[in-house]
Design an enzyme around this catalytic site. Structure first.
Site, short mmCIF file in Angstrom:
data_model
loop_
_atom_site.label_atom_id
_atom_site.label_comp_id
_atom_site.label_asym_id
_atom_site.label_seq_id
_atom_site.Cartn_x
_atom_site.Cartn_y
_atom_site.Cartn_z
N GLU A 281 0.82 -1.21 0.00
CA GLU A 281 0.00 0.00 0.00
C GLU A 281 0.86 1.26 0.00
O GLU A 281 0.62 2.19 -0.76
CB GLU A 281 -0.94 0.01 1.22
CG GLU A 281 -2.03 -1.02 1.17
CD GLU A 281 -3.06 -0.78 0.08
OE1 GLU A 281 -3.25 0.38 -0.34
OE2 GLU A 281 -3.68 -1.76 -0.37
N ASN B 100 1.16 3.86 -3.07
CA ASN B 100 0.80 5.27 -2.87
C ASN B 100 1.92 6.20 -3.33
O ASN B 100 1.67 7.23 -3.95
CB ASN B 100 0.47 5.55 -1.41
CG ASN B 100 -0.94 5.14 -1.03
OD1 ASN B 100 -1.75 4.78 -1.88
ND2 ASN B 100 -1.24 5.20 0.25
N ARG C 152 -9.06 3.43 -7.89
CA ARG C 152 -8.39 3.20 -6.61
C ARG C 152 -9.46 3.11 -5.53
O ARG C 152 -10.47 3.80 -5.58
CB ARG C 152 -7.43 4.35 -6.29
CG ARG C 152 -6.38 4.62 -7.34
CD ARG C 152 -5.35 3.53 -7.47
NE ARG C 152 -4.68 3.35 -6.19
CZ ARG C 152 -4.12 2.23 -5.79
NH1 ARG C 152 -4.16 1.18 -6.56
NH2 ARG C 152 -3.54 2.14 -4.63
#
Length: 148
Positions: free
Chosen positions: A48, A52, A107
């Site tokens: 994650e 990002n 997303r």
């Protein structure tokens, strides 16, 4: 005094490096003999955070650098994922479940929520135009029993 072990990785902000980062951190953490759930949690939060950085920090540019630092301090894993990307304009909004600044990429907007749920502590330091640093901490339960 505790005996701290650490490692640092730097790699290009390319989506194909996300799996490398996840596996490298998992391999380093494996020396604490975490449970499968703990290892899965760690791999997920690394994915994650790196994703990002690539998508939001560098806006999918492949010329950025992502740095991951991992430290083992007794039964605690410290993971820091850092980029020198665009930073987060409104951190509180970005932390809201389901919020995404890239809806066109489908997303989920759950990155920070996942990190906060899978780790014991999460701290985000960000500055627009400078970058973002995500510091995460997780206590490995299988080792905690050895120290009690």
């Amino acid at each position: 005094m505790s005996d701290k072990n650490f490692m640092t990785l730097q790699f290009a902000s390319r989506s194909e490096n996300e799996a490398f980062a996840r596996v490298a951190v998992a391999a380093f953490v494996a020396q604490l003999d975490p449970t499968m759930n703990e290892l899965t949690d760690i791999k997920t939060v690394v994915s994650e955070a790196v994703t990002n950085s690539i998508i939001h920090g560098y806006n999918n540019r492949t010329d950025g650098v992502i740095t991951i630092s991992t430290q083992i301090d007794d039964d605690i894993i410290h993971i820091t994922v850092e980029d020198n990307g665009q930073g987060i304009e409104d951190l509180e909004q970005a932390k809201q479940p389901l919020y995404t600044s890239k809806p066109e990429l489908e997303r989920s907007g759950m990155g920070f929520t996942i990190m906060e749920n899978f780790m014991d502590e999460v701290e985000v330091v960000t500055a627009v135009g400078i970058g973002t640093k995500i510091k995460m901490l997780k206590r490995i339960e299988s080792k905690k029993a050895l120290y009690n």
